[in-house]
Design a protein around this motif. Structure first.
Motif, PDB file in Angstrom:
ATOM      1  N   THR A  15       0.832  -1.201   0.000  1.00  9.11           N
ATOM      2  CA  THR A  15       0.000   0.000   0.000  1.00  9.11           C
ATOM      3  C   THR A  15       0.873   1.259   0.000  1.00  9.11           C
ATOM      4  N   LEU A  16       1.957   1.239   0.791  1.00  6.65           N
ATOM      5  CA  LEU A  16       2.887   2.378   0.784  1.00  6.65           C
ATOM      6  C   LEU A  16       3.530   2.557  -0.590  1.00  6.65           C
ATOM      7  N   LEU A  17       3.901   1.436  -1.224  1.00 11.78           N
ATOM      8  CA  LEU A  17       4.522   1.519  -2.546  1.00 11.78           C
ATOM      9  C   LEU A  17       3.542   2.059  -3.583  1.00 11.78           C
ATOM     10  N   ALA A  18       2.269   1.736  -3.425  1.00 14.66           N
ATOM     11  CA  ALA A  18       1.262   2.217  -4.377  1.00 14.66           C
ATOM     12  C   ALA A  18       1.144   3.734  -4.341  1.00 14.66           C
ATOM     13  N   LYS A  19       1.446   4.319  -3.188  1.00 14.59           N
ATOM     14  CA  LYS A  19       1.418   5.782  -3.074  1.00 14.59           C
ATOM     15  C   LYS A  19       2.596   6.413  -3.794  1.00 14.59           C
ATOM     16  N   GLY A  20       3.678   5.653  -3.992  1.00 13.09           N
ATOM     17  CA  GLY A  20       4.852   6.129  -4.711  1.00 13.09           C
ATOM     18  C   GLY A  20       5.888   6.769  -3.803  1.00 13.09           C
ATOM     19  N   GLY A  21       7.079   6.975  -4.333  1.00 11.20           N
ATOM     20  CA  GLY A  21       8.122   7.677  -3.614  1.00 11.20           C
ATOM     21  C   GLY A  21       8.877   6.865  -2.584  1.00 11.20           C
ATOM     22  N   VAL A  34      13.491   0.909   3.772  1.00 12.08           N
ATOM     23  CA  VAL A  34      12.969   1.677   2.647  1.00 12.08           C
ATOM     24  C   VAL A  34      12.086   2.782   3.222  1.00 12.08           C
ATOM     25  N   HIS A  35      12.349   4.004   2.824  1.00  9.90           N
ATOM     26  CA  HIS A  35      11.589   5.163   3.296  1.00  9.90           C
ATOM     27  C   HIS A  35      10.522   5.502   2.266  1.00  9.90           C
ATOM     28  N   ALA A  36       9.307   5.718   2.735  1.00 10.55           N
ATOM     29  CA  ALA A  36       8.194   6.054   1.848  1.00 10.55           C
ATOM     30  C   ALA A  36       7.359   7.141   2.491  1.00 10.55           C
ATOM     31  N   ASP A  37       6.594   7.830   1.676  1.00  6.20           N
ATOM     32  CA  ASP A  37       5.663   8.826   2.207  1.00  6.20           C
ATOM     33  C   ASP A  37       4.644   8.080   3.062  1.00  6.20           C
ATOM     34  N   GLY A  38       4.560   8.434   4.325  1.00  5.56           N
ATOM     35  CA  GLY A  38       3.591   7.798   5.200  1.00  5.56           C
ATOM     36  C   GLY A  38       4.140   6.671   6.042  1.00  5.56           C
ATOM     37  N   PRO A  44      13.785  -6.699   5.888  1.00  7.31           N
ATOM     38  CA  PRO A  44      13.263  -8.039   5.591  1.00  7.31           C
ATOM     39  C   PRO A  44      11.954  -8.020   4.797  1.00  7.31           C
ATOM     40  N   THR A  45      11.095  -7.044   5.074  1.00 10.66           N
ATOM     41  CA  THR A  45       9.840  -6.944   4.321  1.00 10.66           C
ATOM     42  C   THR A  45      10.120  -6.551   2.879  1.00 10.66           C
ATOM     43  N   ALA A  46      11.013  -5.600   2.670  1.00  7.39           N
ATOM     44  CA  ALA A  46      11.385  -5.191   1.316  1.00  7.39           C
ATOM     45  C   ALA A  46      11.988  -6.365   0.553  1.00  7.39           C
ATOM     46  N   ASN A  47      12.845  -7.141   1.215  1.00  7.93           N
ATOM     47  CA  ASN A  47      13.445  -8.310   0.567  1.00  7.93           C
ATOM     48  C   ASN A  47      12.384  -9.335   0.176  1.00  7.93           C
ATOM     49  N   ALA A  48      11.370  -9.522   1.041  1.00 11.94           N
ATOM     50  CA  ALA A  48      10.292 -10.466   0.735  1.00 11.94           C
ATOM     51  C   ALA A  48       9.481  -9.987  -0.466  1.00 11.94           C
ATOM     52  N   LEU A  49       9.249  -8.680  -0.563  1.00 15.64           N
ATOM     53  CA  LEU A  49       8.511  -8.142  -1.710  1.00 15.64           C
ATOM     54  C   LEU A  49       9.263  -8.389  -3.012  1.00 15.64           C
ATOM     55  N   GLY A  58      14.675  -0.137  -8.575  1.00 13.71           N
ATOM     56  CA  GLY A  58      14.901   0.689  -9.752  1.00 13.71           C
ATOM     57  C   GLY A  58      16.345   1.189  -9.772  1.00 13.71           C
ATOM     58  N   PRO A  59      16.705   1.910 -10.817  1.00 12.12           N
ATOM     59  CA  PRO A  59      18.058   2.449 -10.909  1.00 12.12           C
ATOM     60  C   PRO A  59      18.281   3.556  -9.875  1.00 12.12           C
ATOM     61  N   GLU A  60      19.490   3.608  -9.357  1.00 11.68           N
ATOM     62  CA  GLU A  60      19.846   4.613  -8.348  1.00 11.68           C
ATOM     63  C   GLU A  60      19.826   6.013  -8.947  1.00 11.68           C
ATOM     64  N   VAL A  61      19.207   6.924  -8.207  1.00  6.72           N
ATOM     65  CA  VAL A  61      19.150   8.323  -8.623  1.00  6.72           C
ATOM     66  C   VAL A  61      19.504   9.175  -7.412  1.00  6.72           C
ATOM     67  N   SER A  62      20.568   9.944  -7.520  1.00  6.69           N
ATOM     68  CA  SER A  62      20.995  10.847  -6.438  1.00  6.69           C
ATOM     69  C   SER A  62      21.106  10.130  -5.094  1.00  6.69           C
ATOM     70  N   LEU A  63      21.809   9.029  -5.061  1.00  8.40           N
ATOM     71  CA  LEU A  63      22.039   8.218  -3.868  1.00  8.40           C
ATOM     72  C   LEU A  63      20.760   7.596  -3.296  1.00  8.40           C
ATOM     73  N   ARG A  64      19.726   7.534  -4.083  1.00  7.08           N
ATOM     74  CA  ARG A  64      18.487   6.886  -3.660  1.00  7.08           C
ATOM     75  C   ARG A  64      18.152   5.775  -4.646  1.00  7.08           C
ATOM     76  N   LYS A  65      17.893   4.584  -4.106  1.00  5.78           N
ATOM     77  CA  LYS A  65      17.526   3.451  -4.934  1.00  5.78           C
ATOM     78  C   LYS A  65      16.040   3.183  -4.717  1.00  5.78           C
ATOM     79  N   PRO A  66      15.190   3.461  -5.706  1.00  3.45           N
ATOM     80  CA  PRO A  66      13.745   3.330  -5.509  1.00  3.45           C
ATOM     81  C   PRO A  66      13.289   1.873  -5.501  1.00  3.45           C
TER      82      PRO A  66
END
Length: 85
Positions: A15-21, A34-38, A44-49, A58-66
């Motif tokens: 649900t957080l990923l669906a909001k984007g960012g 992983v930091h998200a809006d909200g 471990p949860t990110a790895n499971a996803l 995604g590709p790294e942009v400005s030291l952030r990997k989406p």
């Protein structure tokens, strides 16, 4: 082989990923959070996803990997939370 269903934490993360960012800082090598809006998604949860192909890095942009939601992950969103790409 059946497709696994997300746990409560994984569903909340989708649900957080669906909001984007959502992103992981490339500077924090020891921190896989992983930091998200909200909110935040634990490592471990990110790895499971990613392992279940519900999200991809995604590709790294400005030291952030989406962390990006995939179509397979979108299929597990609650009704009314399905967002466009």
């Amino acid at each position: 082989m059946t497709t696994p269903k997300p746990t409560k934490a994984q569903a909340a993360a989708l649900t957080l990923l669906a909001k984007g960012g959502a992103y992981r800082s490339s500077r924090a090598f020891a921190d896989s959070t992983v930091h998200a809006d909200g909110g935040r998604i634990t490592g471990p949860t990110a790895n499971a996803l990613v392992r279940n192909k519900w999200a991809v890095w995604g590709p790294e942009v400005s030291l952030r990997k989406p962390l990006l939601l995939t179509d397979a992950g979108r299929a597990h969103l609650p009704a009314g939370r399905n967002t466009e790409k």
